[in-house]
Design a protein around this motif. Structure first.
Motif, mmCIF file in Angstrom:
data_model
loop_
_atom_site.group_PDB
_atom_site.id
_atom_site.type_symbol
_atom_site.label_atom_id
_atom_site.label_comp_id
_atom_site.label_asym_id
_atom_site.label_seq_id
_atom_site.Cartn_x
_atom_site.Cartn_y
_atom_site.Cartn_z
ATOM 1 N N CYS A 114 0.822 -1.216 0.000
ATOM 2 C CA CYS A 114 0.000 0.000 0.000
ATOM 3 C C CYS A 114 0.856 1.266 0.000
ATOM 4 O O CYS A 114 0.364 2.338 -0.385
ATOM 5 C CB CYS A 114 -0.922 0.004 1.215
ATOM 6 S SG CYS A 114 -2.097 -1.385 1.246
ATOM 7 N N ALA A 115 2.106 1.164 0.441
ATOM 8 C CA ALA A 115 2.972 2.344 0.481
ATOM 9 C C ALA A 115 3.664 2.585 -0.851
ATOM 10 O O ALA A 115 4.155 3.688 -1.104
ATOM 11 C CB ALA A 115 4.014 2.178 1.591
ATOM 12 N N ALA A 116 3.709 1.565 -1.708
ATOM 13 C CA ALA A 116 4.453 1.686 -2.964
ATOM 14 C C ALA A 116 3.601 2.208 -4.113
ATOM 15 O O ALA A 116 4.133 2.573 -5.158
ATOM 16 C CB ALA A 116 5.043 0.329 -3.342
ATOM 17 N N ILE A 117 2.272 2.241 -3.943
ATOM 18 C CA ILE A 117 1.367 2.676 -5.005
ATOM 19 C C ILE A 117 0.891 4.083 -4.692
ATOM 20 O O ILE A 117 0.424 4.345 -3.578
ATOM 21 C CB ILE A 117 0.154 1.726 -5.121
ATOM 22 C CG1 ILE A 117 0.632 0.295 -5.380
ATOM 23 C CG2 ILE A 117 -0.791 2.174 -6.224
ATOM 24 C CD1 ILE A 117 -0.483 -0.731 -5.375
ATOM 25 N N LEU B 153 -3.809 6.321 -7.291
ATOM 26 C CA LEU B 153 -3.998 5.099 -8.083
ATOM 27 C C LEU B 153 -4.408 3.902 -7.238
ATOM 28 O O LEU B 153 -4.872 2.896 -7.774
ATOM 29 C CB LEU B 153 -2.700 4.751 -8.829
ATOM 30 C CG LEU B 153 -2.174 5.772 -9.837
ATOM 31 C CD1 LEU B 153 -0.880 5.270 -10.461
ATOM 32 C CD2 LEU B 153 -3.211 6.045 -10.914
ATOM 33 N N LEU B 154 -4.233 4.022 -5.920
ATOM 34 C CA LEU B 154 -4.421 2.862 -5.058
ATOM 35 C C LEU B 154 -5.856 2.336 -5.098
ATOM 36 O O LEU B 154 -6.087 1.119 -5.101
ATOM 37 C CB LEU B 154 -4.034 3.217 -3.619
ATOM 38 C CG LEU B 154 -4.037 2.065 -2.610
ATOM 39 C CD1 LEU B 154 -3.115 0.945 -3.064
ATOM 40 C CD2 LEU B 154 -3.628 2.570 -1.228
ATOM 41 N N SER C 184 -8.161 2.375 -7.557
ATOM 42 C CA SER C 184 -8.451 1.579 -8.754
ATOM 43 C C SER C 184 -7.617 0.307 -8.795
ATOM 44 O O SER C 184 -8.066 -0.718 -9.318
ATOM 45 C CB SER C 184 -8.198 2.413 -10.018
ATOM 46 O OG SER C 184 -6.854 2.851 -10.094
ATOM 47 N N GLU C 185 -6.412 0.326 -8.221
ATOM 48 C CA GLU C 185 -5.591 -0.882 -8.185
ATOM 49 C C GLU C 185 -6.201 -1.933 -7.268
ATOM 50 O O GLU C 185 -6.205 -3.117 -7.584
ATOM 51 C CB GLU C 185 -4.167 -0.538 -7.703
ATOM 52 C CG GLU C 185 -3.313 0.187 -8.706
ATOM 53 C CD GLU C 185 -2.994 -0.667 -9.925
ATOM 54 O OE1 GLU C 185 -2.653 -1.844 -9.746
ATOM 55 O OE2 GLU C 185 -3.116 -0.165 -11.055
ATOM 56 N N LEU C 186 -6.747 -1.498 -6.148
ATOM 57 C CA LEU C 186 -7.320 -2.441 -5.189
ATOM 58 C C LEU C 186 -8.705 -2.922 -5.605
ATOM 59 O O LEU C 186 -9.003 -4.118 -5.556
ATOM 60 C CB LEU C 186 -7.408 -1.801 -3.808
ATOM 61 C CG LEU C 186 -6.113 -1.658 -3.015
ATOM 62 C CD1 LEU C 186 -6.371 -0.893 -1.734
ATOM 63 C CD2 LEU C 186 -5.510 -3.015 -2.709
ATOM 64 N N PHE C 187 -9.552 -1.991 -6.024
ATOM 65 C CA PHE C 187 -10.961 -2.308 -6.227
ATOM 66 C C PHE C 187 -11.380 -2.399 -7.692
ATOM 67 O O PHE C 187 -12.509 -2.800 -7.979
ATOM 68 C CB PHE C 187 -11.827 -1.280 -5.502
ATOM 69 C CG PHE C 187 -11.477 -1.123 -4.057
ATOM 70 C CD1 PHE C 187 -11.679 -2.158 -3.162
ATOM 71 C CD2 PHE C 187 -10.920 0.050 -3.578
ATOM 72 C CE1 PHE C 187 -11.342 -2.026 -1.827
ATOM 73 C CE2 PHE C 187 -10.582 0.196 -2.242
ATOM 74 C CZ PHE C 187 -10.792 -0.852 -1.370
ATOM 75 N N GLY C 188 -10.473 -2.052 -8.634
ATOM 76 C CA GLY C 188 -10.820 -2.119 -10.043
ATOM 77 C C GLY C 188 -11.695 -0.950 -10.465
ATOM 78 O O GLY C 188 -12.056 -0.092 -9.647
ATOM 79 N N TYR C 189 -12.028 -0.907 -11.749
ATOM 80 C CA TYR C 189 -12.865 0.189 -12.244
ATOM 81 C C TYR C 189 -13.692 -0.283 -13.425
ATOM 82 O O TYR C 189 -13.375 -1.262 -14.086
ATOM 83 C CB TYR C 189 -12.020 1.402 -12.636
ATOM 84 C CG TYR C 189 -10.967 1.125 -13.689
ATOM 85 C CD1 TYR C 189 -11.280 1.083 -15.046
ATOM 86 C CD2 TYR C 189 -9.645 0.903 -13.331
ATOM 87 C CE1 TYR C 189 -10.317 0.835 -16.004
ATOM 88 C CE2 TYR C 189 -8.673 0.641 -14.277
ATOM 89 C CZ TYR C 189 -9.009 0.618 -15.612
ATOM 90 O OH TYR C 189 -8.053 0.362 -16.564
ATOM 91 N N GLU C 190 -14.789 0.464 -13.679
ATOM 92 C CA GLU C 190 -15.673 0.182 -14.797
ATOM 93 C C GLU C 190 -15.303 1.068 -15.979
ATOM 94 O O GLU C 190 -14.565 2.053 -15.835
ATOM 95 C CB GLU C 190 -17.136 0.423 -14.408
ATOM 96 C CG GLU C 190 -17.659 -0.503 -13.320
ATOM 97 C CD GLU C 190 -17.827 -1.933 -13.782
ATOM 98 O OE1 GLU C 190 -17.573 -2.221 -14.968
ATOM 99 O OE2 GLU C 190 -18.213 -2.784 -12.952
ATOM 100 N N GLY D 229 -0.712 0.504 7.184
ATOM 101 C CA GLY D 229 -0.741 1.770 7.912
ATOM 102 C C GLY D 229 -0.569 2.976 7.017
ATOM 103 O O GLY D 229 -0.856 4.106 7.433
ATOM 104 N N ASP D 230 -0.097 2.767 5.781
ATOM 105 C CA ASP D 230 0.098 3.875 4.843
ATOM 106 C C ASP D 230 -1.102 4.080 3.926
ATOM 107 O O ASP D 230 -1.051 4.923 3.038
ATOM 108 C CB ASP D 230 1.346 3.612 3.990
ATOM 109 C CG ASP D 230 2.619 3.685 4.808
ATOM 110 O OD1 ASP D 230 3.147 4.796 4.967
ATOM 111 O OD2 ASP D 230 3.074 2.631 5.289
ATOM 112 N N MET D 231 -2.168 3.316 4.128
ATOM 113 C CA MET D 231 -3.361 3.488 3.284
ATOM 114 C C MET D 231 -4.050 4.810 3.626
ATOM 115 O O MET D 231 -4.291 5.093 4.795
ATOM 116 C CB MET D 231 -4.327 2.323 3.474
ATOM 117 C CG MET D 231 -5.621 2.479 2.699
ATOM 118 S SD MET D 231 -6.713 1.043 2.817
ATOM 119 C CE MET D 231 -5.876 -0.095 1.710
#
Length: 464
Positions: A208-211, A215-216, A218-224, A254-256
């Motif tokens: 979570c700290a590297a993204i 962008l985090l 859409s990377e985690l939950f995706g997008y339509e 913890g960085d989210m």
């Protein structure tokens, strides 16, 4: 459905658009209709057979007709017929159509081309083989990702951790792994996955700290489709969907950003998510493992982390002690790293007892990662000799700007132990930023640490 729709259907038009060849006779075996696909498959033209009895054509244009058998048995018949003009075999299936009295009024025969069936069979086989290879490659990559580095330990602290890991690995409980950077949190996550019932399923790791924060989500939950400028036309699945049926590791949780913590809380509570720009919930079946080097309880108290999310993640906490509190593991790790890097770089070296003694005394603020890097540096830079001695370790520590943590070479045993203790205390206070925090890290009372610091200062003033 309205019967008028059926009346408007033209069965000949429908049959002309079928891929299979259609051959229809009446209850006497007289040929009433063939479609274009039949002509394509057999080469037989309508004018050659329409209005004629199947028995007249049998042996002239084709051999192995099933019409006579269907009329006789009043059952569906499958067979292989031969088209004499083309000298090729076709698969034929004859089906009876009955009138209200139970007599056969029509025989409908489907004709399929063997070469076409063979091509489809070969295509299916190729696709099956391609899928098999893809599945094997995916399984290999999953094993490689999950295996990582070997977990090596001897200390009671790590044995206690591993007992907990083996117990909770058989469940889907949410696990929070805490510990300083370099203590092996990812290795513990690997052990949880490898010992779980989800082994062999997806294992997705997200730092979570590297993204970047923007962008985090859409990377985690995706997008339509159309969720934002540049979004793919078909949308995209996020990390949670990719991990479905398996395990997801949320490293550095913890960085989210706080803005995403609410959405993560919904995933943990309801086991479903909404893609960015989406309205349809996506159901999830997975286990969540989180890891952090931060004190999330304190972060929550300071308002930097959602308290309800902390409690949702902290169902089973696994705390990894720093390497300085796991002294029994240091020689074991050092020797294993030595073996590994000697093999990698084609060297033949060992660590002497006095070299191990220095390594064991050093407080390792960077934990296992620092130890590993130090051993690699020594092996790569050593040009002579086959042993890593006390001097070699001290030189490597000093070359990198690190304090050795070794006691002075002169003085009584009491003086040397006291000097070494003082050095550890000073290092810890400098690193932690306060005496109170240093006391917690070193496992002593705040008042005790203050006394030891004062005693050390007095000794230094007296020249002891």
């Amino acid at each position: 459905m309205d019967s008028r729709i059926y009346q408007e259907l033209d069965f000949q038009e429908v049959c002309q658009h079928l891929y299979d060849g259609i051959h229809i006779t009446d209850g006497e075996g007289r040929i009433l209709f063939i479609n274009n696909a039949y002509t394509r498959t057999t080469g037989i033209q309508p004018e050659q057979i329409l209005g004629r009895q199947v028995s007249e054509i049998e042996g002239l244009l084709y051999q192995g007709s099933v019409t006579g058998q269907v009329l006789k048995t009043k059952k569906r018949v499958n067979s292989v017929a031969t088209i004499l003009g083309l000298n090729k075999e076709v698969l034929v299936t004859g089906t009876p159509v009955f009138d209200s009295s139970g007599n056969v009024k029509l025989v409908v025969t489907n004709t399929r081309d063997f070469p076409e069936l063979k091509r489809l069979e070969q295509q299916l086989h190729a696709l099956t083989e391609e899928q098999r290879r893809a599945n094997e490659e995916l399984a290999f990559l999953r094993r490689r990702q999950a295996e990582g580095k070997e977990l090596i330990y001897r200390s009671k602290a790590m044995e206690s951790v591993m007992q907990l890991v083996r117990t909770v690995a058989q469940t889907d409980v949410t696990v929070l792994i805490t510990g300083e950077s370099g203590t092996g949190k990812e290795l513990i996550a690997n052990e949880l996955y490898q010992n779980s019932q989800r082994r062999g399923k997806p294992f997705i790791k997200v730092n979570c700290a590297a993204i970047p924060a923007e962008l985090l989500e859409s990377e985690l939950f995706g997008y339509e489709e159309g969720a934002f400028t540049g979004a793919r036309r078909s949308g995209r699945a996020g990390m949670f969907e990719l991990a479905n049926t398996g395990v997801i590791l949320l490293d550095e949780i913890g960085d989210m950003p706080l803005s995403l913590q609410t959405k993560l809380l919904r995933v943990l509570q309801q086991r479903e998510l909404l893609r960015v720009g989406g309205t349809r919930p996506v159901k999830l079946d997975l286990q969540v493992i989180a890891a952090t080097n931060r004190n999330l309880r304190e972060e929550a108290r300071q308002g930097r982390f959602r308290e309800d999310l902390y409690y949702r993640l902290n169902v089973v906490p696994i705390e990894l002690k720093p390497l300085r509190e796991r002294g029994a593991d240091i020689p074991l790790l050092a020797e294993r790293f030595c073996q590994s890097f000697c093999k990698k770089y084609g060297r033949d070296m060992t660590i002497t007892p006095d070299g191990l003694e220095v390594l064991t005394r050093y407080p390792w603020p960077g934990n296992i990662r620092e130890l590993e890097n130090l051993i690699e540096r020594i092996i790569v830079t050593t040009t002579s000799g086959s042993a890593i001695t006390r001097g070699g370790v001290l030189a490597a520590l000093n070359a990198s700007g690190q304090t050795s943590g070794a006691a002075p070479a002169t003085g009584t045993l009491k003086q040397r132990v006291s000097a070494y203790e003082q050095e550890i205390i000073v290092q810890t206070v400098e690193r932690e930023g306060s005496i109170r925090r240093a006391a917690q890290v070193l496992g002593v009372d705040h008042s005790t640490l203050v006394k030891k610091l004062r005693r050390g200062e007095q000794a230094a003033q007296n020249g002891e």
